[in-house]
Structures are given as structure tokens and as C-alpha cells.
Design a protein around this motif. Structure first.
Motif, mmCIF file in Angstrom:
data_model
loop_
_atom_site.group_PDB
_atom_site.id
_atom_site.type_symbol
_atom_site.label_atom_id
_atom_site.label_comp_id
_atom_site.label_asym_id
_atom_site.label_seq_id
_atom_site.Cartn_x
_atom_site.Cartn_y
_atom_site.Cartn_z
ATOM 1 N N ASN A 79 1.631 -8.959 22.424
ATOM 2 C CA ASN A 79 2.297 -8.659 21.150
ATOM 3 C C ASN A 79 1.350 -8.819 19.971
ATOM 4 O O ASN A 79 1.365 -8.026 19.035
ATOM 5 N N THR A 80 0.549 -9.870 20.004
ATOM 6 C CA THR A 80 -0.411 -10.097 18.912
ATOM 7 C C THR A 80 -1.414 -8.955 18.818
ATOM 8 O O THR A 80 -1.712 -8.434 17.735
ATOM 9 N N LYS A 81 -1.957 -8.572 19.991
ATOM 10 C CA LYS A 81 -2.920 -7.472 20.013
ATOM 11 C C LYS A 81 -2.268 -6.168 19.574
ATOM 12 O O LYS A 81 -2.843 -5.388 18.789
ATOM 13 N N ALA A 82 -1.033 -5.913 20.075
ATOM 14 C CA ALA A 82 -0.341 -4.679 19.710
ATOM 15 C C ALA A 82 -0.044 -4.644 18.215
ATOM 16 O O ALA A 82 -0.162 -3.598 17.560
ATOM 17 N N ALA A 83 0.359 -5.815 17.663
ATOM 18 C CA ALA A 83 0.628 -5.863 16.219
ATOM 19 C C ALA A 83 -0.627 -5.580 15.411
ATOM 20 O O ALA A 83 -0.600 -4.872 14.403
ATOM 21 N N ALA A 84 -1.778 -6.141 15.872
ATOM 22 C CA ALA A 84 -3.036 -5.897 15.171
ATOM 23 C C ALA A 84 -3.419 -4.419 15.240
ATOM 24 O O ALA A 84 -3.841 -3.822 14.244
ATOM 25 N N GLU A 85 -3.272 -3.813 16.437
ATOM 26 C CA GLU A 85 -3.600 -2.392 16.565
ATOM 27 C C GLU A 85 -2.659 -1.530 15.728
ATOM 28 O O GLU A 85 -3.078 -0.531 15.134
ATOM 29 N N LEU A 86 -1.360 -1.923 15.688
ATOM 30 C CA LEU A 86 -0.409 -1.169 14.876
ATOM 31 C C LEU A 86 -0.740 -1.265 13.397
ATOM 32 O O LEU A 86 -0.654 -0.277 12.656
ATOM 33 N N ALA A 87 -1.149 -2.484 12.966
ATOM 34 C CA ALA A 87 -1.532 -2.658 11.560
ATOM 35 C C ALA A 87 -2.751 -1.809 11.223
ATOM 36 O O ALA A 87 -2.825 -1.178 10.163
ATOM 37 N N GLU A 88 -3.731 -1.776 12.153
ATOM 38 C CA GLU A 88 -4.920 -0.942 11.927
ATOM 39 C C GLU A 88 -4.538 0.532 11.867
ATOM 40 O O GLU A 88 -5.066 1.291 11.036
ATOM 41 N N ALA A 89 -3.625 0.944 12.762
ATOM 42 C CA ALA A 89 -3.197 2.347 12.751
ATOM 43 C C ALA A 89 -2.467 2.690 11.461
ATOM 44 O O ALA A 89 -2.669 3.769 10.879
ATOM 45 N N ASP A 90 -1.609 1.750 11.011
ATOM 46 C CA ASP A 90 -0.894 1.989 9.748
ATOM 47 C C ASP A 90 -1.867 2.083 8.587
ATOM 48 O O ASP A 90 -1.719 2.936 7.695
ATOM 49 N N GLU A 91 -2.863 1.205 8.570
ATOM 50 C CA GLU A 91 -3.850 1.229 7.488
ATOM 51 C C GLU A 91 -4.639 2.539 7.508
ATOM 52 O O GLU A 91 -4.879 3.160 6.458
ATOM 53 N N ALA A 93 -3.574 5.353 8.741
ATOM 54 C CA ALA A 93 -2.661 6.429 8.332
ATOM 55 C C ALA A 93 -2.489 6.448 6.825
ATOM 56 O O ALA A 93 -2.449 7.516 6.204
ATOM 57 N N ARG A 94 -2.397 5.245 6.211
ATOM 58 C CA ARG A 94 -2.261 5.189 4.747
ATOM 59 C C ARG A 94 -3.507 5.722 4.059
ATOM 60 O O ARG A 94 -3.417 6.444 3.058
ATOM 61 N N GLU A 95 -4.683 5.337 4.583
ATOM 62 C CA GLU A 95 -5.927 5.844 3.995
ATOM 63 C C GLU A 95 -6.016 7.360 4.118
ATOM 64 O O GLU A 95 -6.415 8.049 3.172
ATOM 65 N N LYS A 96 -5.620 7.875 5.303
ATOM 66 C CA LYS A 96 -5.650 9.328 5.508
ATOM 67 C C LYS A 96 -4.684 10.027 4.559
ATOM 68 O O LYS A 96 -5.015 11.050 3.952
ATOM 69 N N LYS A 99 -6.117 10.015 1.068
ATOM 70 C CA LYS A 99 -7.177 11.009 0.915
ATOM 71 C C LYS A 99 -6.596 12.420 0.817
ATOM 72 O O LYS A 99 -7.036 13.233 -0.005
ATOM 73 N N GLU A 100 -5.596 12.696 1.692
ATOM 74 C CA GLU A 100 -4.974 14.023 1.645
ATOM 75 C C GLU A 100 -4.266 14.251 0.316
ATOM 76 O O GLU A 100 -4.319 15.347 -0.251
ATOM 77 N N LYS A 101 -3.592 13.205 -0.195
ATOM 78 C CA LYS A 101 -2.907 13.318 -1.480
ATOM 79 C C LYS A 101 -3.892 13.564 -2.609
ATOM 80 O O LYS A 101 -3.668 14.397 -3.492
ATOM 81 N N ALA A 102 -5.025 12.812 -2.570
ATOM 82 C CA ALA A 102 -6.051 12.998 -3.601
ATOM 83 C C ALA A 102 -6.641 14.401 -3.522
ATOM 84 O O ALA A 102 -6.878 15.049 -4.554
ATOM 85 N N ALA A 103 -6.887 14.886 -2.279
ATOM 86 C CA ALA A 103 -7.441 16.236 -2.122
ATOM 87 C C ALA A 103 -6.461 17.291 -2.617
ATOM 88 O O ALA A 103 -6.850 18.250 -3.291
ATOM 89 N N THR A 104 -5.166 17.091 -2.298
ATOM 90 C CA THR A 104 -4.146 18.036 -2.757
ATOM 91 C C THR A 104 -4.053 18.043 -4.277
ATOM 92 O O THR A 104 -3.942 19.099 -4.918
ATOM 93 N N LYS A 105 -4.102 16.841 -4.869
ATOM 94 C CA LYS A 105 -4.027 16.732 -6.331
ATOM 95 C C LYS A 105 -5.228 17.385 -6.991
ATOM 96 O O LYS A 105 -5.098 18.089 -7.993
ATOM 97 N N ALA A 106 -6.426 17.141 -6.400
ATOM 98 C CA ALA A 106 -7.634 17.751 -6.954
ATOM 99 C C ALA A 106 -7.579 19.268 -6.844
ATOM 100 O O ALA A 106 -7.967 19.991 -7.774
ATOM 101 N N LYS A 107 -7.069 19.772 -5.700
ATOM 102 C CA LYS A 107 -6.952 21.224 -5.522
ATOM 103 C C LYS A 107 -5.975 21.811 -6.527
ATOM 104 O O LYS A 107 -6.244 22.861 -7.129
ATOM 105 N N ALA A 108 -4.816 21.122 -6.702
ATOM 106 C CA ALA A 108 -3.822 21.614 -7.661
ATOM 107 C C ALA A 108 -4.378 21.613 -9.071
ATOM 108 O O ALA A 108 -4.152 22.543 -9.855
ATOM 109 N N SER A 109 -5.133 20.546 -9.416
ATOM 110 C CA SER A 109 -5.727 20.474 -10.747
ATOM 111 C C SER A 109 -6.739 21.587 -10.959
ATOM 112 O O SER A 109 -6.795 22.216 -12.017
ATOM 113 N N SER A 110 -7.551 21.846 -9.906
ATOM 114 C CA SER A 110 -8.540 22.920 -9.998
ATOM 115 C C SER A 110 -7.871 24.280 -10.153
ATOM 116 O O SER A 110 -8.294 25.109 -10.969
ATOM 117 N N GLU A 111 -6.787 24.502 -9.376
ATOM 118 C CA GLU A 111 -6.066 25.773 -9.483
ATOM 119 C C GLU A 111 -5.415 25.920 -10.856
ATOM 120 O O GLU A 111 -5.392 27.019 -11.421
#
Length: 231
Positions: A79-91, A93-96, A99-111
Motif C-alpha cells: 500500500n505504501t509503495k502503491a500510494a507513492a507511485e500513485l502520488a508520482e503519477a498524479d504529480e 499528470a498535473r504537470e502534463k 504544460k498542455e494548458k500553458a501551450a493552449t493558452k499561448a496558442k490562443a494568445s498567438s492566434e
């Protein structure tokens, strides 16, 4: 059976993960040779008459305790290992997502900037198209107005239609109409008069006109000669 409360909410996945981790940790430290196995079996057989009764009495309980402890430890570690891996996966996913939100915002601003630039260019072109072409120099225009005003009996104003007629006869104004000339004079700040009465050889006309006193001061201009019609 209080130890079983540690198994609440546990999953086979967590148990399997913990089991593999425990074995991975123990394996490097447990090195058993064939000689050691053979010796242990020999000692067991030799002392079997003495150990038979204690083993029969305590072995089931000992094995059960070892299995319960093993399972609890495996589940907790899993459980401890799974929780750590899940936290890493969540982190990750949040970073991804960030980044996608920032890229979308930059694209919209450029357009948006590109659209604004295109609209500004279109408005500039439209504004250029709206302005009358073939406008004479201001000094020449004022000279023409004074020239036309001198044709009236009053000599103090000129009808715009008359100014336009004389100018086009001299190659000025292109395809302008009276509204074009009016707009041009108003852009220059010249005040116009509606229905100005002027007479020409006793004949009266009431039309849109410009007063000579309303003309701005400017350098002397020239009035072009009337164009000769080619046959």
C-alpha cells in the motif's frame, strides 16, 4: 482476530507488490547452499524423535503467526509503495495538464494577436479605400475655390458642384462626387454652408458652398489649365 483489521481495504495488487518488495530485499541476504540444506535435513532426521512432539504442538501456531505477519507486512509495504507511485503519477499528470494548458493558452494568445493584426490591417486598407483619391494639394484646392468664387457676382463663396466641375475639367478630383469633395474639405477643417445663394450674371443658385473667409491660410497655389479634348 485483531490482526485482520490491518487487511481492511487491502487489495491483491497491493499484497502482490509488497510480497515482491519483501522478497527483493530478503533474497540478497539469504544464501543457502546444497550442503546447508543437506545438513539441516540430516539434523532434522536425527532429532526427529525428540522434536516430533514440540513441532506437532507448536508448528501450526507458528506457521499461522508467520503467515499473518508476512501478509500484514506485505500489504502495508504494498500500500505504501502503491500510494507513492500513485502520488508520482498524479504529480506527473498535473504537470502534463499544466504544460498542455500553458501551450493552449499561448496558442490562443498567438492566434488572437494574429487575428487582431489581420483586423487592423483590414481596417487600415478599408480606411485607405474610403478616402477619396486624386486629391489636389491643399494650396491648389484653395486657389481653385477662390478662382471659382470669382465667377459669381458676389465673389465671396463657391458652390462645391461648381468647384468640382472646374477641377475635373482641369484633370483634378478623378471620379469624385460632391459628397467626396465635401468630406475632403471637412477633413481639412473647412466650414461649409448649406443652400448658399449665389448669382451668376443675374441667375440665382442655392447650393452647398464654401465661404472664402472659411479657408485656412496657406501658401499660394496654382489653378491648372483646362485640359484640351483630343479628337
Amino acid at each position: 482476530m485483531k490482526p485482520l483489521r490491518y487487511l481492511e481495504g487491502a487489495s491483491l495488487t497491493a499484497f502482490g507488490l509488497g510480497n515482491r518488495l519483501i522478497i527483493r530485499v530478503i533474497r540478497p541476504h539469504v544464501k543457502v547452499t546444497r550442503q546447508q540444506v543437506g545438513g539441516a535435513l540430516g539434523l532434522g532426521l536425527f532429532f526427529s524423535p525428540v522434536l516430533a512432539r514440540p513441532v506437532a504442538r507448536y508448528a501450526p501456531t507458528t506457521v499461522a503467526v508467520v503467515l499473518v505477519v508476512w501478509v500484514i507486512v506485505a500489504v502495508v509495504v504494498g500500500n505504501t509503495k502503491a500510494a507513492a507511485e500513485l502520488a508520482e503519477a498524479d504529480e506527473a499528470a498535473r504537470e502534463k495538464a499544466a504544460k498542455e494548458k500553458a501551450a493552449t493558452k499561448a496558442k490562443a494568445s498567438s492566434e488572437a494577436r494574429a487575428e487582431d493584426s489581420e483586423e487592423a490591417s483590414a481596417e487600415e486598407v478599408d480606411g485607405q479605400d474610403d478616402e477619396p483619391q486624386d486629391a489636389p494639394a491643399d494650396a491648389d484646392l484653395y486657389a481653385l475655390i477662390r478662382y471659382v468664387a470669382a465667377m459669381s457676382d458676389q465673389g465671396t463663396a463657391a458652390h462645391l458642384s461648381h468647384v468640382l466641375e472646374e477641377g475635373q475639367a482641369r484633370g483634378l478630383f478623378g471620379d469624385w462626387k460632391v459628397p467626396d469633395l465635401r468630406a475632403h474639405l471637412e477633413d481639412l477643417g473647412v466650414v461649409l454652408i448649406e443652400g448658399k445663394k449665389l448669382t451668376f450674371n443675374g441667375r440665382q443658385r442655392n447650393r452647398l458652398a464654401v465661404q472664402l473667409e472659411a479657408l485656412p491660410e496657406s501658401a499660394p497655389g496654382t489653378v491648372p489649365a483646362v485640359l484640351q479634348e483630343t479628337v
